[in-house]
Design a protein around this motif. Sequence first.
Motif, PDB file in Angstrom:
ATOM      1  N   GLY A  10       0.814  -1.207   0.000  1.00 41.40           N
ATOM      2  CA  GLY A  10       0.000   0.000   0.000  1.00 41.40           C
ATOM      3  C   GLY A  10       0.848   1.258   0.000  1.00 41.40           C
ATOM      4  O   GLY A  10       0.540   2.230  -0.697  1.00 41.40           O
ATOM      5  N   ALA A  11       1.910   1.237   0.788  1.00 39.82           N
ATOM      6  CA  ALA A  11       2.780   2.414   0.845  1.00 39.82           C
ATOM      7  C   ALA A  11       3.352   2.711  -0.537  1.00 39.82           C
ATOM      8  O   ALA A  11       3.400   3.864  -0.974  1.00 39.82           O
ATOM      9  CB  ALA A  11       3.915   2.175   1.839  1.00 39.82           C
ATOM     10  N   ASP A  38      -7.227   6.631  -1.284  1.00 35.61           N
ATOM     11  CA  ASP A  38      -6.441   5.515  -0.759  1.00 35.61           C
ATOM     12  C   ASP A  38      -7.429   4.441  -0.307  1.00 35.61           C
ATOM     13  O   ASP A  38      -8.047   4.548   0.751  1.00 35.61           O
ATOM     14  CB  ASP A  38      -5.574   6.009   0.412  1.00 35.61           C
ATOM     15  N   HIS A  47      -1.213   6.326   5.432  1.00 34.07           N
ATOM     16  CA  HIS A  47      -0.966   6.040   4.016  1.00 34.07           C
ATOM     17  C   HIS A  47       0.284   5.198   3.782  1.00 34.07           C
ATOM     18  O   HIS A  47       0.666   4.977   2.628  1.00 34.07           O
ATOM     19  CB  HIS A  47      -0.882   7.357   3.233  1.00 34.07           C
TER      20      HIS A  47
HETATM   21  C1  LIG Z   1      -5.334   3.146   4.159  1.00 35.60           C
HETATM   22  C2  LIG Z   1      -3.958   2.549   4.135  1.00 35.60           C
HETATM   23  N1  LIG Z   1      -3.061   3.004   3.242  1.00 35.60           N
HETATM   24  C3  LIG Z   1      -1.825   2.492   3.169  1.00 35.60           C
HETATM   25  C4  LIG Z   1      -1.418   1.495   4.013  1.00 35.60           C
HETATM   26  C5  LIG Z   1      -0.025   0.939   3.911  1.00 35.60           C
HETATM   27  O1  LIG Z   1      -0.066  -0.311   3.310  1.00 35.60           O
HETATM   28  P1  LIG Z   1       1.208  -1.280   3.430  1.00 35.60           P
HETATM   29  O2  LIG Z   1       1.346  -1.625   4.867  1.00 35.60           O
HETATM   30  O3  LIG Z   1       0.870  -2.427   2.538  1.00 35.60           O
HETATM   31  O4  LIG Z   1       2.380  -0.508   2.942  1.00 35.60           O
HETATM   32  C6  LIG Z   1      -2.319   0.989   4.954  1.00 35.60           C
HETATM   33  C7  LIG Z   1      -1.919  -0.079   5.900  1.00 35.60           C
HETATM   34  O5  LIG Z   1      -2.507  -0.308   6.914  1.00 35.60           O
HETATM   35  C8  LIG Z   1      -3.620   1.528   5.020  1.00 35.60           C
HETATM   36  O6  LIG Z   1      -4.515   1.088   5.918  1.00 35.60           O
END
Ligand SMILES: Cc1ncc(COP(=O)(O)O)c(C=O)c1O
Length: 412
Positions: free
Chosen positions: A114-115, A232, A148
Amino acid sequence: MNAKLDSSVTTRPVTRQTFDEVLVPTYAPAAMVPVRASGLDLWDQNGKHYLDFTSGIAVASLGHCNPVLVEALTRQANTLWHLGNGYTNEPVLRLGMALTEATFAERAFFCNSGAEANEAALKLARKHGHAKGGEGKSRIVSCFSSFHGRTLFTVSVGGQSKYTEGFEPLPPAIDHIEYNNIEAARAAITDDVCAVIVEPVQGEGGVVPGDKAFLQALRELCDQTGALLIFDEVQCGMGRTGHLFAYQGYGITPDILTSAKALGNGYPIGAMLTTAELAATLSVGSHGTTYGGNPLAATVALTVLDTINQPAFLARVNEASGTLTAMLEGLCKDYPEILSSVRGSGLLLGVVVADAWKGKSKDIQKAAEAEGLMVLIAGTDVVRFAPALIVSDAQIAEAGRILRVALDGLKG
Ligand SMILES: Cc1ncc(COP(=O)(O)O)c(C=O)c1O
């Protein structure tokens, strides 16, 4: 021979204590160590059974070790694993087609988390801003309490200062406004803004759904100022709200949408979706990642998408949401000294703790785990429920039974 290379590392017993001895202490995992799971059932090293209402933080939406996904992954593992970006592959082409056909988007960029999906979205927006308005159009507007990701850029864009403390200097030109505050949005979103990023439902920040009027105002302000609207949907997307993506339920279309978590059901993959016009901002060589669109990840995600993006599947998510909400509201009614109210969307629900339990959501989580139910927290005042989307009514009833035992214990 180096003791660290002793082949017995593959067979020597490992425990929760091993975590403290060999891993960087970025997490404080539970005392129990899960060893196997199936659907929403999970067992720890001692053979104790748990009902999993976390799905690995809204990830394993089709359940643990889903046989359809295991079959797809195994088939692909015996066919083609990895190529690098000098070559494309059939699974990623199919996944790109499926995601663009199912959404507003016309182009997809794949990454691993996600990041990284948000990093790609924010970089695209900065580059787009530069092209439209030069250095002056680079400000990013985000919301307090948002999350995020943990790269330096995404953690700075996120609205929780506890995650940036000690990592300064942070990237500049990032401002935060109160979530669901239209006046604050009007004041902040001016011509120097290149992007507004928002979770349609804030997950980590306490399971707070965005108001339709707020998201609509963000859309209008972005249209007026030429800023890109980024949704997001890493946590709230992929069926979790009862729509494939939450924006479809709101009827408000972003310029960029990010997805991860449930997209791979636990196999790491992230995606940034956008229009053909905006995608052209990122020309050859301007962004990339070694594993993005890897055939293994793309195969799993394609199978997940194919399963979730069915009217009957999404209708069942809505039905299960009603059942889980009713169960949790019953708990709030019967345990008012501990729990106060339920909020959220679909199968991403939060129970706000009562005043006397403020700051102690973790205690409720631990009490549930001791009785055999895994739940999440979202901050110190909210217990978060994100079961697999395949959760049955019987499993919801069982979770309710376990929670009552746990709450009885806490009441003392
Ligand atoms: C809304 C949102 N965006 C981004 C992320 C980050 O995702 P990742 O941990 O896969 O990098 C998260 C993780 O909890 C999230 O809830």
